[in-house]
Structure formats: structure tokens, C-alpha cells
Design an enzyme around this catalytic site. Structure first.
Site, PDB file in Angstrom:
ATOM      1  N   LYS A 196     -22.641  28.732 -34.312  1.00 52.95           N
ATOM      2  CA  LYS A 196     -21.911  28.321 -33.020  1.00 52.95           C
ATOM      3  C   LYS A 196     -20.688  29.022 -32.900  1.00 52.95           C
ATOM      4  CE  LYS A 196     -26.049  26.513 -32.803  1.00 52.95           C
ATOM      5  NZ  LYS A 196     -26.356  24.931 -32.992  1.00 52.95           N
ATOM      6  N   ASP A 217     -21.112  16.098 -38.552  1.00 47.76           N
ATOM      7  CA  ASP A 217     -21.276  17.357 -37.889  1.00 47.76           C
ATOM      8  C   ASP A 217     -20.355  17.555 -36.850  1.00 47.76           C
ATOM      9  OD1 ASP A 217     -22.282  19.344 -36.370  1.00 47.76           O
ATOM     10  OD2 ASP A 217     -24.414  19.101 -36.616  1.00 47.76           O
ATOM     11  N   TYR A 257     -28.418  16.578 -32.966  1.00 50.45           N
ATOM     12  CA  TYR A 257     -29.023  17.921 -32.801  1.00 50.45           C
ATOM     13  C   TYR A 257     -30.656  17.728 -33.100  1.00 50.45           C
ATOM     14  CZ  TYR A 257     -30.274  22.870 -33.960  1.00 50.45           C
ATOM     15  OH  TYR A 257     -30.878  24.245 -33.628  1.00 50.45           O
ATOM     16  N   ARG A 292     -27.045  34.291 -55.449  1.00 52.82           N
ATOM     17  CA  ARG A 292     -27.466  32.890 -54.959  1.00 52.82           C
ATOM     18  C   ARG A 292     -26.212  31.824 -55.408  1.00 52.82           C
ATOM     19  NH1 ARG A 292     -31.072  29.810 -57.620  1.00 52.82           N
ATOM     20  NH2 ARG A 292     -32.082  31.536 -58.144  1.00 52.82           N
TER      21      ARG A 292
HETATM   22  C1  LIG Z   1     -27.031  24.397 -33.874  1.00 53.66           C
HETATM   23  C2  LIG Z   1     -26.911  23.068 -34.621  1.00 53.66           C
HETATM   24  C3  LIG Z   1     -27.304  22.518 -35.959  1.00 53.66           C
HETATM   25  C4  LIG Z   1     -28.077  23.536 -36.599  1.00 53.66           C
HETATM   26  O1  LIG Z   1     -27.493  24.704 -37.054  1.00 53.66           O
HETATM   27  P1  LIG Z   1     -28.096  25.978 -37.414  1.00 53.66           P
HETATM   28  O2  LIG Z   1     -27.317  27.094 -37.666  1.00 53.66           O
HETATM   29  O3  LIG Z   1     -29.282  26.308 -36.197  1.00 53.66           O
HETATM   30  O4  LIG Z   1     -29.257  25.659 -38.439  1.00 53.66           O
HETATM   31  C5  LIG Z   1     -26.819  21.373 -36.076  1.00 53.66           C
HETATM   32  N1  LIG Z   1     -26.023  20.642 -35.582  1.00 53.66           N
HETATM   33  C6  LIG Z   1     -25.336  21.152 -34.354  1.00 53.66           C
HETATM   34  C7  LIG Z   1     -24.724  20.236 -33.507  1.00 53.66           C
HETATM   35  C8  LIG Z   1     -25.695  22.370 -33.615  1.00 53.66           C
HETATM   36  O5  LIG Z   1     -25.466  22.694 -32.728  1.00 53.66           O
END
Ligand SMILES: *Cc1c(COP(=O)(O)O)cnc(C)c1O
Length: 393
Positions: free
Chosen positions: A210, A185, A113, A60
Site C-alpha cells: 500500500k 497493523d 482487513y 530466503r
Molecule cells: C492489504 C492489507 C493487508 C494485506 O496485505 P497484502 O500485502 O495484500 O498481503 C493487511 N492489512 C491491511 C490493513 C491491508 O490494507
């Protein structure tokens, strides 16, 4: 250890050789261990004190496979350091939490998101942190939302799911002028399409679930920035506990190796499919940052030299039912609530991914009832066009 030892003692201890492997494996080993065993008690104490650097005590805190991913991402971002989390949301939460305390304020794009919107709208206020949501394309609105206690400006490079392109340089200037940490992000653009650090962003986060993982088989998140900021975030990760597992780090390392190859193909496919849909009778509106019809197409061209990502949306008539019907009729493009993999995935935000928002909040974020989001994959584009043609005809 001798063969006189009992069956279970040998079952437990025989996997340890005690000898380091000198030849370097061509693929990073999966260090699937929670604690690490110390032979030297001085070192045990020293590593226990240092926690995240200079050795491994407990996964961790730090794990060699996870560190291998962090090194790779930091290099691709051109950042000093990277922290890895069990999901994109873990990375987003730790990044924002590292910059705010009770009484502070966050300015966030409204076009984000759905999960992030939920975190900011429902959870942060309960910790005494207020959030003001703004239209990311309206710089005056963004600037006007700042207060004395604003500590964070948060947005996505390409917003979810209405696909506005953020004017990153202008937003960074607004945030820094007012002393805020700028968190982006960049999931939709990846480090291959957009170099957030060189644009002055303080923290760049990705849902590695993703494009970085890229094969729809792992949930992971990363955040990169200065060594100092990332050390704070890693300590939060140790305390919150949402750190990445070694196998998931390994899968992400494997995925990232082909990021550029996949993104080149995905961007080319998406541009072709977007143009095809735009010309298709009955499709009301196609949104893709690479199309000349996109409201920020020249900004997109300036920011994203290698391509415009793999996400496009289009609008069909017939509202919620019309959107659902298209999902049912597509054969190759698969209904699934994610994006960024090798397979083309489709989703209907109004009924699936953005249900945390009220209808008014959805409309404000550009999510109309008939909107369909496509995450374009690496398939042969002729097959994708044929699939959409039969579904929409
Ligand atoms: C999917 C997504 C998230 C969240 O990610 P997880 O891996 O599902 O927690 C955050 N921002 C964007 C733009 C996303 O497409």
C-alpha cells in the site's frame, strides 16, 4: 577463466568480476541472486551457521537488497529491527505465529482487513489457536475477552474498512497488563503518520503493498519490533518461505523515499474530498478520521498529528446496486481492490474485498451494502471533486 572455455561455461561465469565495486551506487543494487558464492570455506561454514546475520548464503535467509529495505523501515519506525515478507499477509501470519502455539488464544479487533479476518477465523483455529473478535472501540469488551492463554492482542490503527480509530495507548495497556504481545497493523497510517513503537506496540506490521511501496506495483509486507522478536520472525520466514524478493524490496525502497511527500498530499486531498462529499446531497454518510463527525475524531487528532491517511468511506442509497452504480460512473477514481497508491482507487467492500465475511459479520464490522471505500491518490483535488460530482449527480 580463459577464452578456451566452452560457450555455455563462459555464458554462465563471465558475469562475475570477483572485484567489489568501490564506488557506492546512488541506488541500492538489486542483488537478484538466490545463493552467494564463497571463496573462503571457513566463512562459508560460519555464514551457514549464522543464517540471518553476518553474511549472505541464500536469499530466503538474507539478501542485501532486502536488508537495505529492512534497515530503512526499522529507522522510520524507530524499531530495533524489521523483517520483510512477500506480502502484508506473510508479515501478519509470521508475526502472530511467532507469538502463539496450539492451545493459545488471540484477541483481535473485528474491524480488520478481510484477509486477516480469514486467517484468524478459518486458519488459526485449525492450528489449535482460538481467536475472539471484539469491537476495538469498546475497551471493556476488549479487556473482558482475555483468558489465561491469551498471547496476542491484534488490531489496526485505523480499522478496515469502517475506519474506527484504535485507542492505541489504552489497548497497549490492556494487552501488557495481561502479558500479551500487542501487534498492530499500521498500514493505513504508515510510519509517517503514526509512531507505533513509541506508543509501546510490540510488533508493528504494514502491507507495504500500500503506502510504503506507494505505486501499486509491488506486493510486500514488513514487521518491526525488538531485535529478539524480529529474529524469531525471520527464522519463521525462513521456514515458511514467504520472504521478500530482491526486486520487490528495491521497488519498496524506491517508494518509501517519497512516503512523506505522498502522505502530505494524500492526507490533504482526502480531507478536502471528505468535506466535499459530506456536503453533497444524496451522500448519506461520510466516514473519515479527519472529519469532526467521526466518532473518534478527537482521539484521531491526538494520535495522528500529520494527517488522517488516505482512506475514506461514504454511503450511497440503493444498497448493493446503488454502490455498484457509483463505481461504474466514476472516471478518474478507478475500481481496484487495493489502496495506498498514487491513483485514487475505489472499492465496494460488500461485493469485493469483504466477501470472506457473512452478511452478519459484515454488518458487525460496519460494512453496509451501500458503503464505498475510497483510497485517495495524489491527483489534483479539483479533478477528483469534479469526478465525484459527475458520478453522484
Ligand atoms: C492489504 C492489507 C493487508 C494485506 O496485505 P497484502 O500485502 O495484500 O498481503 C493487511 N492489512 C491491511 C490493513 C491491508 O490494507
Amino acid at each position: 577463466m580463459s577464452e578456451e572455455q566452452g560457450f555455455t561455461t563462459r555464458a554462465v561465469h563471465k558475469s562475475r568480476s570477483g572485484e567489489p565495486v568501490v564506488e557506492e551506487p546512488a541506488s541500492v543494487p538489486i542483488y537478484q541472486a538466490a545463493p552467494f558464492i564463497f571463496n573462503d570455506m571457513e566463512r562459508f561454514a560460519a555464514v551457514g551457521k549464522a543464517k540471518i546475520s553476518g553474511g549472505y548464503l541464500y536469499s530466503r535467509w538474507a539478501n542485501p537488497t532486502v536488508d537495505a529495505l529492512a534497515r530503512t523501515i526499522a529507522s522510520l519506525e524507530g524499531a530495533e529491527a524489521t523483517a520483510c515478507f512477500a506480502s502484508g499477509m506473510g508479515a501478519i501470519h509470521a508475526s502472530v505465529a511467532s507469538a502463539v502455539s496450539a492451545g493459545d488464544h488471540v484477541v483481535s479487533a473485528r474491524q480488520i482487513y478481510g484477509g486477516t479476518f480469514g486467517l484468524f477465523n478459518d486458519y488459526l483455529p485449525r492450528t489449535g489457536v482460538e481467536v475472539t473478535f471484539v469491537d476495538v472501540t469498546d475497551l471493556d469488551e476488549v479487556a473482558a475477552a482475555f483468558r489465561d492463554k491469551t498471547r496476542v492482542l491484534y488490531f489496526e490503527t485505523i480499522g478496515n474498512p469502517s475506519l474506527p480509530v484504535a485507542d492505541v495507548d489504552a489497548l497497549v495497556a490492556i494487552g501488557h497488563e495481561r502479558g500479551a504481545t500487542v501487534i498492530v497493523d499500521a498500514t493505513f497510517t504508515t510510519p509517517y503518520l503514526f509512531d507505533a513503537v513509541s506508543h509501546g506496540v510490540d510488533l508493528v506490521v504494514h502491507s507495504a503493498t500500500k503506502y510504503l511501496g506507494g505505486h501499486s506495483d509491488v506486493t510486500a509486507g514488513v514487521v518491526s519490533g525488538s531485535a529478539e522478536a524480529i529474529a524469531t520472525i525471520r527464522h519463521l520466514g525462513i521456514d515458511y518461505g514467504g520472504t521478500l524478493a530482491p526486486l520487490d524490496a528495491w521497488l519498496t525502497i524506491r517508494g518509501v523515499q517519497t512516503l512523506a511527500l505522498r502522505m502530505d498530499r494524500i492526507c490533504a486531498n482526502a480531507l478536502t474530498l471528505a468535506g466535499f462529499l459530506e456536503a453533497f446531497p444524496g451522500v448519506e454518510r461520510v466516514t473519515y478520521p479527519g472529519l469532526a463527525s467521526h466518532p473518534q475524531s478527537s482521539l484521531a487528532r491526538k494520535l495522528f498529528e500529520r494527517g488522517f491517511g488516505g482512506v475514506l468511506t461514504f454511503e450511497v442509497s440503493g444498497g448493493v446496486a446503488g454502490g455498484r452504480r457509483v463505481l461504474e460512473r466514476l472516471r478518474l477514481a478507478s475500481p481496484a481492490a487495493s489502496l495506498g497508491g498514487t491513483k485514487t482507487l475505489i472499492v465496494h467492500p460488500a461485493s469485493i474485498t469483504h466477501t470472506q465475511l457473512s452478511r452478519e459479520e459484515r454488518e458487525a464490522a460496519g460494512i453496509t451494502d451501500g458503503l464505498i471505500r475510497v483510497s485517495v491518490g495524489i491527483e489534483d483535488v479539483e479533478d477528483l471533486m469534479a469526478d465525484f460530482e459527475q458520478a453522484l449527480s
